[in-house]
Design a protein around this motif. Structure first.
Motif, PDB file in Angstrom:
ATOM      1  N   ASP A   1     -28.422 -28.294  30.390  1.00 58.41           N
ATOM      2  CA  ASP A   1     -29.877 -29.235  30.393  1.00 58.41           C
ATOM      3  C   ASP A   1     -30.804 -27.898  30.310  1.00 58.41           C
ATOM      4  N   GLU A   2     -31.622 -27.990  30.259  1.00 56.01           N
ATOM      5  CA  GLU A   2     -32.700 -27.615  29.868  1.00 56.01           C
ATOM      6  C   GLU A   2     -32.117 -25.944  30.947  1.00 56.01           C
TER       7      GLU A   2
ATOM      8  N   THR B   1     -32.042 -35.026  27.176  1.00 48.79           N
ATOM      9  CA  THR B   1     -31.398 -35.582  28.208  1.00 48.79           C
ATOM     10  C   THR B   1     -30.698 -36.538  27.803  1.00 48.79           C
TER      11      THR B   1
HETATM   12 MG    MG Z   1     -34.923 -33.758  29.891  1.00 45.71          MG
END
Ligand code: MG
Ligand code: ATP
Lengths: 256, 266
Positions: A170-171, A42
């Motif tokens: 991000d994910e 991240t």
């Molecule tokens: Mg993360």
């Protein structure tokens, strides 16, 4: 297109979250970053559009260093970098179409942005994008009433509204069911193939990475420990990436 | 096993001791304070006589009906002062809360200054505000308005600031990532998300201020508080009772309307 060189970051000035991270991302490719929790995925993604101020290094986006830009230059650069999130981060009481139109705020004047004065062309584009992600009929639905998969697709449409050169994810599928996961990943891959956008995705699912990625970057403990084409991602390589205290294979770093 | 039970018994014994101690302290405080005041506890036993007197004198009678017109007029004034002070304070509070909230503040020192300023305003009781302002503004509606305004400003700034901070930074960052400006993020992202919460704080404050405005009117010599004082001192108890009744009706009505609006919003 995007090259990160020697990126370093520490949140508290002591513990290093990133130490000397370097990699490149290419147009029209899906690049996936994998690595254990807390590895720094991240942090890397948010440094690229400078939502996080990093400590050291170079982030070359179209040959300009994102780290050297002033406020208005940064704003202009961000316009070409789309971003989608695990929690979607839509404005829930607003409708899908309004959220998509937020993607063009960066190109508008303060007042036009505040009062939602969008041009007809922008409105048409927003509708077309909703159609592209299969949500044309939901344009005037409040986002709080959409399902997770639908919200993520609105998020993608918002990013596309920016006419991005790169999309940071991000994910993006961490909160989605298997079917929505496939829908979202298919859309992201199509963007790379058909629109030539660079797609950079943080993932926890190795099988999804194998299926969709062209290029895989492995991060462990703030360092790049794998950087190669997806074909080279052997089981041994995966074990290495997720190993505690993995060491960078120098031969693989900077290969691109 | 046994030692566990003993430990637990010990624990409860200590708790009981603390409770007993608390009751003893409170009792002693009451006795001490009443002696200081020369307050006779047995007069509490005559409470039914007091109520009987109240019923005989304060129940509005035929004669007090003639006061309706004036009472309604003053009631309206009081209500309007409360609404004006609340809405005016709400607008300024929102501005202060945005630049004061830790997640949005341009500089952390601004945040601290606004935090300090708002708790100062809030912690001065409304009655003290009215007395302070009486010096400069004398007895009129403006004094009451300002007293309510300052107290509300302090309260709402703090409440709004907490609402904004609870909203978090994720969605704010998501909009910043599109290249949106500070003001665009606030108007397109923050305000739509917190509008309902802001509205319920404002409604709560209007309810509260309608009640307080009555009290402040006693001091500033305006509105319904003033005529109550007037009737009471000139021994027109029936009319004064009518004022009390009308205040109760107003407060209950405002609360009902505010509940209704709250339900429509959410
Ligand atoms: Mg993360
Ligand atoms: N805001 C922050 N303040 C302090 N430390 C932070 C902050 N954000 C992240 N960190 C630390 O930096 C390191 C990297 O975190 P990061 O969130 O980038 O990891 P990640 O790879 O995304 O993990 P995950 O897979 O769990 O999302 C972690 O050790 C984390 O504790």
């Amino acid at each position: 297109m995007l090259t990160v060189n020697h990126l370093a970051k520490s949140y508290d000035g002591e513990k290093k979250s990133l130490t000397d991270v370097s990699f490149s991302v290419h147009p029209g490719e899906v690049t996936v970053i994998i690595g254990p929790s807390g590895a720094g995925k991240t942090t890397i993604l948010r440094s690229i559009n400078q939502l996080i101020r990093d400590d050291d290094g170079e982030i070359l986006f179209d040959d300009t260093d994102m780290r050297q830009l002033n406020r208005s230059q940064l704003r202009r650069a961000r316009c070409r970098i789309g971003m989608i999130f695990q929690n979607y981060n839509l404005i829930e009481p607003l409708t899908a179409i309004e959220n998509v139109l937020h993607g063009c705020l960066g190109t508008k004047s303060n007042l036009a942005g505040i009062f939602s004065l969008y041009s007809n062309r922008e409105k048409e584009t927003a509708l077309k994008l909703l159609e592209k992600v299969g949500l044309k009929d939901f344009a005037y639905q409040q986002c709080r009433n959409l399902s997770g998969g639908q919200k993520q697709r609105v998020g993608i449409a918002r990013a596309l509204m920016q006419h991005p050169k790169i999309i940071l994810c991000d994910e993006p599928i961490a909160s989605l069911d298997p079917k929505s996961t496939i829908t979202v990943m298919d859309i992201l891959r199509d963007l790379a193939i058909n629109d030539g956008i660079s797609v950079l995705i943080n993932l926890h699912q190795v099988d999804i990475a194998r299926e969709y990625a062209d290029h895989v970057i492995g991060i462990n403990n703030g360092q790049v420990v794998f950087d190669d084409r997806t074909q080279a991602l052997s089981d041994a390589a995966i074990t290495g990436i997720y190993q505690k205290g993995a060491v960078p294979e120098r031969s693989l770093v900077h290969e691109f | 096993m046994n030692s566990n039970v003993e430990e637990m018994n010990d624990f409860f014994t200590k708790k009981r001791f603390k409770l007993t101690l608390l009751i003893v302290i409170l009792g002693a405080a009451y006795i001490g304070a009443s002696m200081g005041l020369g307050f006779q506890s047995h007069s509490l036993l005559n409470i039914q006589d007091g109520i009987a007197w109240l019923i005989q004198n304060f129940i509005p009678n035929e004669a007090s009906k003639g006061y309706w017109h004036e009472i309604v007029q003053q009631l309206l004034r009081t209500f309007l002062v409360a609404v004006a002070a609340t809405s005016c304070a709400a607008v300024i509070s929102l501005f202060l809360a945005v630049i004061g909230a830790k997640t949005l503040t341009p500089a952390i020192t601004i945040s601290w200054v606004i935090r300090g300023f708002s708790s100062l305003l809030r912690n001065i009781p409304i009655v003290a505000w009215a007395m302070i302002l009486l010096f400069s503004f004398k007895q009129n509606d403006l004094t009451g308005f300002l007293a309510l305004f300052f107290m509300t400003l302090g309260f709402l700034t703090r409440a709004f600031m907490e609402t904004i901070e609870d909203f978090g930074t994720e969605k704010i960052q998501a909009l910043q990532a599109t290249g949106a400006t500070y003001l665009q993020v606030i108007f397109q992202g923050l305000l739509p998300e917190i509008a309902v919460a802001l509205m319920s704080w404002i409604l709560y404050m209007i309810e509260n201020n309608v009640r307080d405005a009555t009290l402040v009117g006693l001091l500033t010599g305006t509105g319904v508080g003033f005529i109550f004082n007037l009737y009471f001192k000139s021994l027109r108890y029936g009319a004064a009772g009518l004022v009390v009744l009308s205040v109760i009706i107003l407060v209950v009505t405002v609360e009902l309307i505010s509940n209704l609006i709250g339900r429509l919003l959410s």
